[in-house]
Scaffold this motif. Structure first.
Motif, PDB file in Angstrom:
ATOM      1  N   MET A 198       0.825  -1.202   0.000  1.00 43.50           N
ATOM      2  CA  MET A 198       0.000   0.000   0.000  1.00 43.50           C
ATOM      3  C   MET A 198       0.861   1.254   0.000  1.00 43.50           C
ATOM      4  SD  MET A 198      -3.199   1.089   2.470  1.00 43.50           S
ATOM      5  CE  MET A 198      -2.335   1.414   3.989  1.00 43.50           C
TER       6      MET A 198
ATOM      7  N   LEU B 209       3.022   6.105   5.796  1.00 42.04           N
ATOM      8  CA  LEU B 209       1.708   6.120   5.162  1.00 42.04           C
ATOM      9  C   LEU B 209       0.936   7.391   5.507  1.00 42.04           C
ATOM     10  CD1 LEU B 209       0.491   2.424   5.652  1.00 42.04           C
ATOM     11  CD2 LEU B 209       0.918   3.563   3.473  1.00 42.04           C
TER      12      LEU B 209
ATOM     13  N   GLY C  29      -6.037   3.426   1.792  1.00 39.25           N
ATOM     14  CA  GLY C  29      -6.085   2.142   1.106  1.00 39.25           C
ATOM     15  C   GLY C  29      -7.136   2.120   0.012  1.00 39.25           C
TER      16      GLY C  29
ATOM     17  N   LEU D 200      -5.439   1.454  -3.689  1.00 37.20           N
ATOM     18  CA  LEU D 200      -5.371   0.028  -4.009  1.00 37.20           C
ATOM     19  C   LEU D 200      -6.465  -0.367  -4.997  1.00 37.20           C
ATOM     20  CD1 LEU D 200      -4.711  -1.525  -0.472  1.00 37.20           C
ATOM     21  CD2 LEU D 200      -3.065  -1.209  -2.326  1.00 37.20           C
TER      22      LEU D 200
ATOM     23  N   PHE E 150      -7.682  -4.010  -2.178  1.00 37.27           N
ATOM     24  CA  PHE E 150      -8.301  -3.280  -1.073  1.00 37.27           C
ATOM     25  C   PHE E 150      -9.011  -4.257  -0.142  1.00 37.27           C
ATOM     26  CE2 PHE E 150     -11.986  -0.780   0.652  1.00 37.27           C
ATOM     27  CZ  PHE E 150     -11.236  -0.026   1.541  1.00 37.27           C
TER      28      PHE E 150
ATOM     29  N   LEU F 296      -6.506  -5.642   2.020  1.00 33.87           N
ATOM     30  CA  LEU F 296      -6.148  -4.700   3.080  1.00 33.87           C
ATOM     31  C   LEU F 296      -7.154  -4.783   4.221  1.00 33.87           C
ATOM     32  CD1 LEU F 296      -4.427  -2.329   4.183  1.00 33.87           C
ATOM     33  CD2 LEU F 296      -6.055  -0.802   3.054  1.00 33.87           C
TER      34      LEU F 296
END
Length: 467
Positions: free
Chosen positions: A193, A279, A301, A305, A310, A313
């Motif tokens: 990510m 992040l 995310g 993504l 996703f 995630l």
């Protein structure tokens, strides 16, 4: 939260894999297997299990959310935690691994200080584990609420309840097996990510670096010196040998496996914290400026993504919560049976195992109720740290190194440290001095007094505990 079919499939696949692992590892025949996995866990699994437990919602979602508006401040402060894990691997975990007849910290404390200290340790261990489970369950429930729209109480029951059932079925062996899968999932998807976020950021690296520097500087200036020291000390001492970590040391198949597992985990956490903190910085080149800090991790995310990833995630976030909860619930159940019930009764092997399994569900229920009153993740962790360190830590470390221990020293240290720390918090931390510092100082002073005035332990009160 609207999800694509690929995202839904990824989340469902995760739960299917958890169910399969739970089924394959469900056959726990003895209490020793439930508590410490038969003391046969190799270094690689100690590492994966520890790392999965450590990088729970606080040291993943929580750090990203903090770095959104405070830069790298909390990364610098939480590095103290990584150093603590490394020192634990060098100094404390190997000594615990030598206690081959112990299943809990309470067992160790009983050998050093007697039954009453074991009881105190058990009560604090169970209480602390309920608190940790509640804090982690709240963020997991919030995530599930955002995905499904279900009422928050239902989400809390779903997240913590499923975790409790996995722990109930297989004990520590099932916990370590599922944590290995959970560790692999989040160790892949979260760094991925970050790479996606960097590639899609509207800010060049130089601008992101300047943003990070500005946010970090402002955050440092917004805290007093005492606050900074208190947070760093909390992360450095607040989780030393808490029950889930101590159980990993006791479960290791050898002293060397225990040492290596902790050292590898400490090194991994340093890198992980840098990733999740980054992040929060990179998110400024992707998310709107008015994004709420608590929403940053998931919103980022979703923004970077592709479908399917996703969903992975979201599965990783669930894994982050579950992996920490599994360890804590198992430790709480074992501590309840050995260190509280075991003081007053001596049930047989089968009864002990059934009691441990049943208490897992009861403790999970208590945590679900407590989660509805839990503060935010980082604040909740710091509160729990300020209770654990001033109570158990001094007596435990002293007991690992001092031969002629005095029970009075442990009682004064545990009860006095708790009273001072809680009293200081109730007084709103006068002068801005954090409660954990005052509590630790009181705990050390009281232990010294008790050691000077007390009598050596009566060995009849601390026989070797049965395996």
């Amino acid at each position: 939260m609207n999800l694509s079919p690929l995202d839904i499939a990824a989340v469902l696949l995760y739960f299917v894999l958890m169910g399969v692992l739970g089924y394959l590892t469900r056959r726990t025949k003895t209490f020793s297997e439930f508590a410490v996995g038969g003391r046969s866990v190799p270094a690689t699994m100690i590492f994966a299990s520890l790392a999965a437990t450590i990088v729970g919602p606080g040291f993943s979602v929580g750090i990203t959310n903090k770095s959104w508006d405070q830069g790298f401040l909390f990364y610098y402060l939480t590095v103290a935690f990584s150093i603590q894990i490394l020192l634990t691997g060098l100094l404390f975990a190997p000594r615990l691994a030598q206690e081959r007849d112990c299943n809990t910290l309470g067992d160790v404390m009983r050998k050093r200080y007697g039954r009453f200290t074991q009881l105190l340790t058990g009560i604090l261990s169970v209480g602390l584990c309920i608190g940790f489970t509640a804090v982690m369950g709240k963020i997991g429930g919030a995530m599930l609420n955002g995905i499904t729209g279900w009422p928050m109480p239902v989400c809390l029951v779903a997240v913590t309840g499923i975790t409790a059932l996995l722990t109930f079925a297989g004990g520590l062996r099932a916990t370590i097996a599922t944590e290995g899968l959970q560790f692999s999932l989040k160790a892949i998807i979260v760094p991925a990510m970050l790479l996606f976020a960097i590639s899609k950021s509207s800010m060049p690296m130089a601008e992101l670096s300047e943003k990070a520097s500005s946010l970090t500087s402002d955050a440092f200036q917004g805290m007093t010196a005492w606050q900074l020291i208190g947070v760093a000390v909390s992360f450095a001492f607040g989780e030393i040998l808490i029950p889930p970590y101590a159980n990993r040391a006791l479960a290791a198949k050898s002293v060397s496996a225990s040492k290596k597992g902790f050292l590898f985990a400490g090194g991994f956490v340093i890198v992980w914290l840098a990733i999740v903190a980054a992040l929060g910085i990179v998110a400024h080149g992707i998310l709107p400026a008015d994004t709420k800090p608590d929403d940053v991790f998931v919103a980022l995310g979703r923004a970077v993504l592709p479908a399917g990833l996703f969903g992975l995630l979201l599965a990783a976030i669930i894994a982050i919560v579950m992996s920490s909860q599994e360890s804590v619930l198992n430790s709480a159940a074992v501590a309840f049976v050995r260190d509280i019930v075991g003081i007053f009764a001596s049930p047989g092997e089968r009864a002990t195992l059934l009691l441990a399994k049943g208490s897992t569900l009861v403790i999970a229920g208590a945590a679900i109720v407590a989660a509805q009153f839990s503060p935010s993740i980082i604040e909740g962790l710091l509160l729990l740290y300020s209770i654990w360190a001033p109570t158990i830590l001094v007596a435990l470390i002293a007991g690992l190194y001092i031969k002629n221990t005095r029970p009075l020293a442990s009682w004064l240290s545990i009860l006095g440290g708790a009273a001072v720390s809680l009293g200081w918090q109730f007084a709103k931390e006068p002068g801005g001095v954090p409660a954990i510092l005052v509590g630790l100082a009181a705990s050390m002073a009281l232990y010294s007094i008790g050691h000077l005035l007390g009598r050596p332990i009566d060995r009849n009160d601390s026989p070797s505990v049965p395996v």
